[in-house]
Design a protein around this motif. Sequence first.
Motif, PDB file in Angstrom:
ATOM      1  N   ARG A   1       3.874   9.647   4.159  1.00 25.99           N
ATOM      2  CA  ARG A   1       4.097  10.043   2.770  1.00 25.99           C
ATOM      3  C   ARG A   1       3.105  11.137   2.398  1.00 25.99           C
ATOM      4  NH1 ARG A   1       1.115   5.155   2.433  1.00 25.99           N
ATOM      5  NH2 ARG A   1      -0.803   5.405   1.234  1.00 25.99           N
ATOM      6  N   PRO A   2       3.410  11.923   1.375  1.00 21.56           N
ATOM      7  CA  PRO A   2       2.476  12.985   0.977  1.00 21.56           C
ATOM      8  C   PRO A   2       1.213  12.408   0.355  1.00 21.56           C
ATOM      9  CG  PRO A   2       4.329  12.855  -0.539  1.00 21.56           C
ATOM     10  CD  PRO A   2       4.649  11.942   0.596  1.00 21.56           C
ATOM     11  N   ASP A   3       0.148  13.179   0.429  1.00 20.15           N
ATOM     12  CA  ASP A   3      -1.143  12.725  -0.086  1.00 20.15           C
ATOM     13  C   ASP A   3      -1.106  12.497  -1.588  1.00 20.15           C
ATOM     14  OD1 ASP A   3      -2.201  12.843   2.450  1.00 20.15           O
ATOM     15  OD2 ASP A   3      -2.999  14.887   2.194  1.00 20.15           O
ATOM     16  N   ASN A   4      -0.238  13.218  -2.274  1.00 22.43           N
ATOM     17  CA  ASN A   4      -0.202  13.089  -3.734  1.00 22.43           C
ATOM     18  C   ASN A   4       0.757  12.010  -4.209  1.00 22.43           C
ATOM     19  OD1 ASN A   4       2.192  14.388  -3.081  1.00 22.43           O
ATOM     20  ND2 ASN A   4       2.196  15.640  -4.953  1.00 22.43           N
ATOM     21  N   PHE A   5       1.263  11.180  -3.260  1.00 24.62           N
ATOM     22  CA  PHE A   5       2.187  10.133  -3.693  1.00 24.62           C
ATOM     23  C   PHE A   5       1.446   9.121  -4.559  1.00 24.62           C
ATOM     24  CE2 PHE A   5       4.735   6.245  -3.209  1.00 24.62           C
ATOM     25  CZ  PHE A   5       5.929   6.735  -3.707  1.00 24.62           C
ATOM     26  N   ILE A   6       2.217   8.387  -5.342  1.00 27.05           N
ATOM     27  CA  ILE A   6       1.748   7.510  -6.394  1.00 27.05           C
ATOM     28  C   ILE A   6       0.581   6.614  -5.951  1.00 27.05           C
ATOM     29  CG2 ILE A   6       2.553   5.915  -8.158  1.00 27.05           C
ATOM     30  CD1 ILE A   6       5.417   6.549  -6.760  1.00 27.05           C
ATOM     31  N   PRO A   7      -0.588   6.754  -6.539  1.00 25.76           N
ATOM     32  CA  PRO A   7      -1.652   5.795  -6.235  1.00 25.76           C
ATOM     33  C   PRO A   7      -1.302   4.418  -6.780  1.00 25.76           C
ATOM     34  CG  PRO A   7      -2.307   7.243  -8.032  1.00 25.76           C
ATOM     35  CD  PRO A   7      -0.999   7.764  -7.510  1.00 25.76           C
ATOM     36  N   LEU A   8      -1.808   3.386  -6.105  1.00 22.26           N
ATOM     37  CA  LEU A   8      -1.447   2.028  -6.490  1.00 22.26           C
ATOM     38  C   LEU A   8      -1.821   1.720  -7.933  1.00 22.26           C
ATOM     39  CD1 LEU A   8      -2.369   0.042  -3.277  1.00 22.26           C
ATOM     40  CD2 LEU A   8      -0.104   0.410  -4.216  1.00 22.26           C
ATOM     41  N   GLU A   9      -2.949   2.261  -8.403  1.00 24.37           N
ATOM     42  CA  GLU A   9      -3.368   1.942  -9.764  1.00 24.37           C
ATOM     43  C   GLU A   9      -2.420   2.514 -10.819  1.00 24.37           C
ATOM     44  OE1 GLU A   9      -5.976   5.421  -8.314  1.00 24.37           O
ATOM     45  OE2 GLU A   9      -5.158   3.531  -7.530  1.00 24.37           O
ATOM     46  N   LEU A  10      -1.570   3.470 -10.436  1.00 20.44           N
ATOM     47  CA  LEU A  10      -0.597   4.043 -11.367  1.00 20.44           C
ATOM     48  C   LEU A  10       0.800   3.475 -11.175  1.00 20.44           C
ATOM     49  CD1 LEU A  10      -1.559   7.826 -11.579  1.00 20.44           C
ATOM     50  CD2 LEU A  10      -2.000   6.022 -13.241  1.00 20.44           C
ATOM     51  N   GLY A  11       0.957   2.527 -10.258  1.00 17.95           N
ATOM     52  CA  GLY A  11       2.271   1.938 -10.062  1.00 17.95           C
ATOM     53  C   GLY A  11       2.849   2.185  -8.694  1.00 17.95           C
ATOM     54  N   GLY A  12       1.986   2.494  -7.712  1.00 15.14           N
ATOM     55  CA  GLY A  12       2.460   2.693  -6.353  1.00 15.14           C
ATOM     56  C   GLY A  12       3.256   1.495  -5.864  1.00 15.14           C
ATOM     57  N   ILE A  13       4.134   1.733  -4.921  1.00 18.15           N
ATOM     58  CA  ILE A  13       5.076   0.691  -4.532  1.00 18.15           C
ATOM     59  C   ILE A  13       4.480  -0.255  -3.499  1.00 18.15           C
ATOM     60  CG2 ILE A  13       7.026   2.186  -5.008  1.00 18.15           C
ATOM     61  CD1 ILE A  13       7.315   2.465  -1.938  1.00 18.15           C
ATOM     62  N   ASP A  14       5.017  -1.453  -3.448  1.00 14.63           N
ATOM     63  CA  ASP A  14       4.784  -2.385  -2.350  1.00 14.63           C
ATOM     64  C   ASP A  14       5.993  -3.306  -2.284  1.00 14.63           C
ATOM     65  OD1 ASP A  14       4.488  -4.524  -4.174  1.00 14.63           O
ATOM     66  OD2 ASP A  14       2.325  -4.216  -4.301  1.00 14.63           O
ATOM     67  N   GLY A  15       5.949  -4.301  -1.399  1.00 17.65           N
ATOM     68  CA  GLY A  15       7.106  -5.165  -1.218  1.00 17.65           C
ATOM     69  C   GLY A  15       7.383  -6.089  -2.369  1.00 17.65           C
ATOM     70  N   ASN A  16       6.522  -6.106  -3.358  1.00 15.19           N
ATOM     71  CA  ASN A  16       6.733  -6.961  -4.525  1.00 15.19           C
ATOM     72  C   ASN A  16       6.723  -6.148  -5.804  1.00 15.19           C
ATOM     73  OD1 ASN A  16       7.005  -9.435  -5.935  1.00 15.19           O
ATOM     74  ND2 ASN A  16       4.816  -9.432  -6.377  1.00 15.19           N
ATOM     75  N   THR A  17       6.832  -4.828  -5.686  1.00 21.51           N
ATOM     76  CA  THR A  17       6.676  -3.965  -6.849  1.00 21.51           C
ATOM     77  C   THR A  17       7.795  -4.155  -7.863  1.00 21.51           C
ATOM     78  OG1 THR A  17       6.496  -1.690  -7.600  1.00 21.51           O
ATOM     79  CG2 THR A  17       7.898  -2.080  -5.707  1.00 21.51           C
ATOM     80  N   PRO A  18       7.465  -4.062  -9.137  1.00 21.32           N
ATOM     81  CA  PRO A  18       8.515  -4.032 -10.158  1.00 21.32           C
ATOM     82  C   PRO A  18       9.099  -2.639 -10.349  1.00 21.32           C
ATOM     83  CG  PRO A  18       6.355  -4.050 -11.195  1.00 21.32           C
ATOM     84  CD  PRO A  18       6.116  -4.190  -9.716  1.00 21.32           C
ATOM     85  N   ALA A  19       8.559  -1.630  -9.638  1.00 21.35           N
ATOM     86  CA  ALA A  19       9.124  -0.285  -9.752  1.00 21.35           C
ATOM     87  C   ALA A  19      10.599  -0.312  -9.390  1.00 21.35           C
ATOM     88  CB  ALA A  19       8.370   0.678  -8.831  1.00 21.35           C
ATOM     89  N   GLU A  20      11.387   0.463 -10.138  1.00 25.77           N
ATOM     90  CA  GLU A  20      12.824   0.489  -9.862  1.00 25.77           C
ATOM     91  C   GLU A  20      13.116   1.558  -8.817  1.00 25.77           C
ATOM     92  OE1 GLU A  20      16.618  -0.924 -11.973  1.00 25.77           O
ATOM     93  OE2 GLU A  20      15.534   0.467 -13.273  1.00 25.77           O
TER      94      GLU A  20
ATOM     95  N   ASP B   1       0.813  -1.221   0.000  1.00 24.28           N
ATOM     96  CA  ASP B   1       0.000   0.000   0.000  1.00 24.28           C
ATOM     97  C   ASP B   1       0.847   1.272   0.000  1.00 24.28           C
ATOM     98  OD1 ASP B   1      -2.391  -1.511   0.071  1.00 24.28           O
ATOM     99  OD2 ASP B   1      -2.152  -1.765   2.232  1.00 24.28           O
ATOM    100  N   SER B   2       1.969   1.235  -0.710  1.00 25.56           N
ATOM    101  CA  SER B   2       2.862   2.390  -0.844  1.00 25.56           C
ATOM    102  C   SER B   2       3.317   2.919   0.516  1.00 25.56           C
ATOM    103  CB  SER B   2       2.177   3.510  -1.643  1.00 25.56           C
ATOM    104  OG  SER B   2       2.016   3.131  -2.985  1.00 25.56           O
ATOM    105  N   SER B   3       3.641   2.006   1.416  1.00 29.22           N
ATOM    106  CA  SER B   3       4.133   2.422   2.735  1.00 29.22           C
ATOM    107  C   SER B   3       5.652   2.529   2.715  1.00 29.22           C
ATOM    108  CB  SER B   3       3.682   1.436   3.806  1.00 29.22           C
ATOM    109  OG  SER B   3       4.101   0.118   3.494  1.00 29.22           O
ATOM    110  N   PHE B   4       6.177   3.475   3.524  1.00 30.37           N
ATOM    111  CA  PHE B   4       7.607   3.741   3.619  1.00 30.37           C
ATOM    112  C   PHE B   4       8.071   3.521   5.059  1.00 30.37           C
ATOM    113  CE2 PHE B   4       6.534   5.905  -0.201  1.00 30.37           C
ATOM    114  CZ  PHE B   4       7.686   6.002  -0.957  1.00 30.37           C
TER     115      PHE B   4
END
Length: 775
Positions: free
Chosen positions: A633-652, A615-618
């Motif tokens: 995190r800020p309110d405007n941080f990446i929503p999950l539907e746009l690629g928000g991070i999680d422990g299995n994210t492919p985001a670099e 859930d895009s937690s830091f």
Amino acid sequence: MKTEKKITRLPDIPYQYRHASVPGGGFVTGFVFHPKKAGILYTRTDIGGVYRYNFEQKTWECLTDHVTALGNWENYPLSIAVDEQNPNRLYIVSGSWKENYFCRSEDRGETFSYFPFPGSVHGNAPGRSTGERLAVDRLNENILYMGTMRDGLFISENRGEAWRKLPVKAAGRNEETNITFVWLYPEEERGERTLKMVVATSGQNNSPDGKTRGESLYYSNDGGESFHIMPGQPEPPAEGFYPGFVGQRCTFSGGKFFVTMASRISPSKGFEGYGCDSGGRQTGRILRYHWPKDALCPVFSKDITPQNLADCGFSGICADSNHPGRIVATTVNSYKDAVFLSDDYGENWRVILRGLETGYINFTVSYMKPEYNGGGSLIHWLSDIKIDPLNSSRVLFNTGTGIFMSENLMDAANGKTSEWEPSCAGLEETVHLGVSSPPAGDVHLLDVIGDLGGFAFADLTKAPENSFADENGNRYITCQCADFPESNPQFVAVTARGNWTGKTTGGLIVTQNQGASWERLNDPTGLSPQVDELIAKIRRPNTNSGWCAVSADGKTIIWCVAEHKILPSNAAVRTDNGGKTWEKVRIINKTIEAKTLKVLADRINPDIFYGFGNDSSFYVSTDGGRCFYPINRPDNFIPLELGGIDGNTPAEIRAESGKNVVWIAAGYGGLWRIDYSEQPQNPAFERITPEGCAVFRQGMGMAAPGSEFKTLYINGIINGEYGFWRSADEGKSFARINTDKQMYGSITSITGDPRVFGRIYVASGARGVLWGEER
């Protein structure tokens, strides 16, 4: 009033891209020679598109380097075909189930025209290993047939611009919709079109009981308008999963039609599990039919299954156009797959290659050598074999790791030893999962890779001797990440899987010399039942071992132990004594349920680690990874539907060297810079790219002369344009550094070289790993 952020588009910078070569490495699914014009040979791959062979240079040339990550369907070719009357024509049907196209070239694959195809296809789906489903009528260049895995058989009468359905259905039977190959009779000489054809199917839709296959083979004598069951098909074997013999491939010689068949014995993927690519063991048959020119129907002649290979499945088969009666064929999914030859239409067979005992293979590609593969041959998934129709000495076959070719088939037919070599120059079909570049040492590129483990490149122009391996040379496979402290880049930690033979065991491996030798650390057992259970699974072959991070001073390692593809937060462990003892990582004051945790190390402070969860937690740790605290995190941080991070994210996600800064490429959520330097538990978040831009991969390299910033490299969409980009001012302006022919399909990781300005490393999901520099 807030000013809308904009990116300055700088002029393009010409780049040259070359491979840091890992030859072969993936599943090649089939070959097509032109039957009349010498020097035309194509191969299809499951995830890497189509290649054309350059006979003069003895190298493969990729025809799909223009494919972008946004339209990657073209890298999944299910079938290819050539026009017998026009050697410049190449046809391909590719798809991703949702996007399916007929690709037509008039210049041997240099350029293509694209037409929507109405059936669902996928070149990386079960069944990809069988014969060509696309066929061109030699009597009428406008007529093409295409079989699919889900929607049956189609015909086009205008060279692929429009298609209609042809039901493969015998009288009183159901239509078969999973087609394994389409074959047109090659010797009809008159008429407006070829009328005789054979279509092979999975036999699913005429199953007598929902578990056993119906007949697989059908023929037509009216151009596919009606079909009949081929005679002589064997009864399903008594054992197996969804038993029943499925036609794999076929060939024709001297009025005789030959077909290889296989039936699954080991567990498979339902009725779709008929090809070698579904794994498991098979049994099979080879059938011969008599079909002269003046006959409308084939007549069953004989079961010509070689008795010394009776317990094997069969797939590849090809007749020599210049020597009637000479046929080569292959076993498939058997222990020590074999190539065997007949000179009398299959009455007698002789094995010419099997394992390391019969025939000779010159393993010119280092990682393929037997000493790195448990002392045996790595040949597997040998599903296709082709003899050059204009050179009877040349023959080649596919494997799950590339192509092997022989130039002495004529000698082998005369009783001499058959000789083979990898034919993988230019063929780069490996799946690369991450790249990094040390700031010092002989190695410039550390590359973790699917199936083959990982490679340390000191010389980018030469393939490494072997991938990451134990002291006996046995390879680890599918490493997920590699991390090193910049204060001592000779030390590298890697999460690796144990190989299929069990010669290596998965877990955390380390090197003190940038990959020249490796040791496996002790497992963190006894900390909790869950960790013990996960470690026990990782000890099995080919099981994901997770993720790791090394502190800036190299003393602390955090291992996020995997559960399948997930990194559970309660299975993260740490050691500060080289794995002699371990302790569990703790998450303090949870504001959300911390299900997953992926950890990165700060590059200058050994006490700081960064955590990323569901859930895009830091999270951040300031005590060497013992405890992690959540960060707002800020309110405007990446929503999950746009690629928000999680422990299995492919985001670099990368920590910048020399700073307490993290960069995140979050896809359509953009590029983010997070500065922890002032208050690690209250960092400053900044979105670098405006809405409308997408950044899929990112990394940094040596700063440009006169610049105070490291050079930023990204793969994404800037001002509406997709490509590779670089920036000397932390993303205020970008220059594109590739052309429309330098796309390389799906991109999995990008970074720069910290010692060479302008050098970029690009890891792809199907085209190997590349390095680029200004021309």
